[in-house]
Enzyme design. Structure first.
Site, short mmCIF file in Angstrom:
data_model
loop_
_atom_site.label_atom_id
_atom_site.label_comp_id
_atom_site.label_asym_id
_atom_site.label_seq_id
_atom_site.Cartn_x
_atom_site.Cartn_y
_atom_site.Cartn_z
N ASP A 117 0.85 -1.18 0.00
CA ASP A 117 0.00 0.00 0.00
C ASP A 117 0.89 1.23 0.00
O ASP A 117 1.83 1.31 0.79
CB ASP A 117 -0.89 -0.01 1.26
CG ASP A 117 -2.33 0.30 0.93
OD1 ASP A 117 -2.58 1.42 0.46
OD2 ASP A 117 -3.20 -0.56 1.16
N ASP B 86 -3.24 4.58 -2.37
CA ASP B 86 -4.35 5.09 -1.59
C ASP B 86 -4.82 6.46 -2.10
O ASP B 86 -4.01 7.38 -2.26
CB ASP B 86 -3.83 5.23 -0.14
CG ASP B 86 -4.93 5.44 0.86
OD1 ASP B 86 -5.74 4.52 1.05
OD2 ASP B 86 -4.98 6.52 1.47
N GLU C 155 -6.35 3.74 -6.08
CA GLU C 155 -7.68 3.85 -5.47
C GLU C 155 -8.22 5.24 -5.76
O GLU C 155 -7.56 6.23 -5.47
CB GLU C 155 -7.58 3.65 -3.95
CG GLU C 155 -8.97 3.58 -3.32
CD GLU C 155 -9.03 4.12 -1.90
OE1 GLU C 155 -9.97 3.77 -1.18
OE2 GLU C 155 -8.15 4.91 -1.50
N HIS D 50 -11.19 -3.57 2.83
CA HIS D 50 -11.17 -3.21 4.25
C HIS D 50 -12.02 -1.98 4.58
O HIS D 50 -12.15 -1.63 5.74
CB HIS D 50 -9.72 -2.98 4.69
CG HIS D 50 -9.11 -1.81 3.99
ND1 HIS D 50 -8.87 -1.81 2.63
CD2 HIS D 50 -8.74 -0.58 4.43
CE1 HIS D 50 -8.36 -0.63 2.28
NE2 HIS D 50 -8.27 0.13 3.36
N ASP D 51 -12.56 -1.31 3.57
CA ASP D 51 -13.38 -0.13 3.80
C ASP D 51 -14.87 -0.38 3.56
O ASP D 51 -15.68 0.51 3.76
CB ASP D 51 -12.96 1.00 2.84
CG ASP D 51 -11.56 1.50 3.09
OD1 ASP D 51 -11.11 1.47 4.26
OD2 ASP D 51 -10.91 1.94 2.12
C1 GLC Z 1 -8.36 4.91 1.66
C2 GLC Z 1 -8.15 3.70 2.53
C3 GLC Z 1 -8.87 3.91 3.82
C4 GLC Z 1 -8.28 5.14 4.51
C5 GLC Z 1 -8.29 6.35 3.59
C6 GLC Z 1 -7.36 7.41 4.10
O1 GLC Z 1 -9.68 5.08 1.31
O2 GLC Z 1 -8.54 2.55 1.86
O3 GLC Z 1 -8.81 2.80 4.66
O4 GLC Z 1 -9.00 5.43 5.67
O5 GLC Z 1 -7.86 6.06 2.29
O6 GLC Z 1 -6.04 6.98 3.98
#
Ligand code: GLC
Length: 560
Positions: free
Chosen positions: A96, A204, A261, A333-334
């Site tokens: 990540d 991320d 992402e 995980h979100d």
């Molecule tokens: C992304 C991650 C999440 C995190 C956010 C801030 O969406 O997947 O878990 O809280 O970024 O880093």
């Protein structure tokens, strides 16, 4: 070239995967000890969520040192061992990369906040209070942007009298990508990990890295604070920055995987990000299909209409058919657990989990399996607020209840949408702590682990686990799965998800019943399909008849 088109990625959330030292939190040695599970599934790549030193305000997405490992998870030596073990099984490891923000405890931020003339002042976004207002006065924040984790996106630093921007928690200050030295420092860090042997990055919220430097107020009248995200989602220089990153970090290195992402990304933008000719990213995570069951915010729940799901995923399939590439996911995980959200986690849990897997994995794109999804793990039975750990949920509860919302109503939405659902410990066996830890787990084990666990799944040839294994095998052995074209069928059917894939003279028909009642798939050329081969699933009632939550893949040779 593009090896990842026929690959499947398995996502590991380290806190919750396997704990080797009994402190109740998963770690790298734990992951290494369970790698055979992932290898047996047939996954090609393992994506490891953040394991860097972190105050853990946002479960590791608040990084205080990019070149080390948090002692909770182990050491750099443990990381190197895990990497070697992954490679020894013929898999790759993607880590990540969180470079939209750091922790406020990162040395860069400490230096940046130390004075207005710090050489690193411009590595973050500092602004004076709104014109004519005093620092700290209500509404004096430089813009009206809201944080994704509730409250304003600005925090006053009393030492210098200026505010810093944090789109996420106040312990996650946003990095200022306008500063060339900051960008170079990040690229150097990325090269350092690649030289250590990692095979790529999951980036991320990487479409947030370019903000409109004027930082204008956000549009809308959602009260004092509004999202403001139109000024930082796919901002003015995002393509330029990612192309630069590609040149500086990835060019000339083979065999990597990069996935960005990207909340709020459109199909048109995704095509630009993933067009190989532009050399930015291999693929992106888009969010449209995981926002169809909500209103203005993720806590505002609405029933999902299957028609909307098909329209959305179908548009992404068509939009990235010629250029670009999709990544495919139901959960991570979100997100809540896929079978609880899109399927049935009661009577038809096993069949629904298999159907969801079949439908998703047969789309064109690279599938991502989130740990426990391959067991059909479900949302957790959180009873009280004290059962939750995630900052997003806790902040949302505090803010809404303070504003007068009914606490029970807020709790009900946390139970459905809260990220802790995905973060309960991996269910390895039926023992008291599910084989996850010998200590007290940091988040309660789901009591249904006595029935839903890896050991039981491995022993049962009809399990969700073995179904995933077969689907992954199919992607490796049938070129049509990775490379075939895609045609959505039955767009208006409220129960049946149906599409075809075709490569040369091989054609697949994929069917999924998204309902608790039996359904007939009224597909065109039904006669032809009635004589097809069943490639995945069973067909006890006929090739086009589906039991509740049943999925199936048929294969035919087409006379073109
Ligand atoms: C992304 C991650 C999440 C995190 C956010 C801030 O969406 O997947 O878990 O809280 O970024 O880093």
């Amino acid at each position: 070239m593009s090896w990842w088109k026929s690959a499947v990625v398995y996502q590991v959330y380290p806190r919750s995967f396997a704990d080797s030292d009994g402190d109740g939190i998963g770690d790298l040695a734990g992951i290494a000890s369970r790698l055979d599970h992932v290898a047996e599934l047939g996954a090609d790549v393992l994506w490891l969520c953040p394991v860097y030193p972190s105050p853990q305000d946002d479960a590791g997405y608040d990084i205080s040192d990019y070149r080390a490992i948090d002692s909770t998870f182990g050491t750099l030596a443990d990381f190197d061992r895990l990497l070697a073990e992954v490679h020894a099984r013929g898999m790759k490891l993607v880590t990540d990369l969180v470079v939209n923000h750091t922790s406020d405890e990162h040395a860069w931020f400490a230096e940046s906040r130390s004075s207005r003339d710090s050489p690193r002042r411009d590595w973050y976004w500092w602004r004076p209070p709104r014109a004519g207002m005093e620092a700290g006065a209500p509404g004096a924040e430089p813009t009206n942007w809201r944080s994704a984790f509730s409250g304003p996106a600005w925090e006053l630093d009393p030492a210098t009298g200026e505010y810093y921007l944090h789109i996420f928690s106040r312990k996650q200050p946003d990095l200022n990508w306008e500063t060339p030295e900051l960008r170079e420092a990040i690229y150097e860090m990325m090269r350092w990990w690649l030289e250590r042997g990692v095979d790529g990055f999951r980036m991320d919220v990487v479409n947030f890295i370019s903000k409109d430097p004027a930082l204008p107020d956000g549009r809308g009248d959602g009260g004092a604070f509004v999202s403001g995200s139109e000024h930082y989602i796919c901002g003015p220089r995002v393509h330029e920055f990612l192309a630069e990153m590609h040149r500086e970090v990835f060019a000339g290195r083979d065999g990597l995987l990069t996935v960005g992402e990207m909340p709020g990304v459109t199909v048109e933008d995704a095509r630009l990000f993933t067009d190989p000719a532009r050399a930015e990213l291999d693929m992106v995570f888009q969010f449209e299909h995981v926002q169809l069951d909500q209103g203005a915010t993720k806590w505002d729940l609405r029933p999902l209409a299957l028609r909307d799901l098909k329209a959305s995923l179908g548009r992404w399939q068509a939009g990235l058919a010629e250029r670009g590439w999709n990544s495919l996911y139901w959960g991570n995980h979100d997100q809540p657990r896929a079978v609880s959200r899109f399927g049935d986690d009661g009577e038809h849990r096993v069949r629904a989990a298999k159907m969801l897997a079949t439908v998703l994995q047969m789309h064109r794109g690279t599938p991502y399996v989130y740990q426990g999804e391959e067991l059909g793990m479900t949302n957790a039975p959180f009873a009280r607020l004290e059962d939750f750990r995630d900052i997003e949920s806790l902040n949302h509860y505090a803010e809404s209840v303070a504003a007068g919302a009914d606490p029970e109503h807020v709790l009900a939405s946390l139970r459905r949408m809260g990220r802790d659902n995905a973060r309960t410990p991996m269910q390895w066996d039926a023992s008291e702590r599910a084989g996850f830890t010998t200590g007290t787990p940091w988040l309660a084990v789901n009591p249904n682990h006595v029935e839903i666990n890896a050991e039981a799944a491995r022993a049962d040839p009809d399990s969700v686990f073995h179904h995933y294994r077969r689907l992954i095998e199919l992607r490796h052995s049938e070129p049509v799965v990775a490379h075939g074209d895609f045609t959505m069928l039955l767009p208006d059917d409220e129960r049946v998800y149906a599409f075809t894939r075709r490569l040369g003279d091989v054609e697949l028909l994929v069917l999924g019943n998204f309902s608790g009642a039996a359904a007939e798939a009224a597909v065109p050329s039904g006669e032809r399909w009635r004589a097809a081969e069943v490639l995945v699933g069973e067909a006890p009632d006929g090739l086009l008849s589906l039991r509740p939550w049943e999925g199936r893949v048929l294969k035919a040779r087409s006379a073109r």
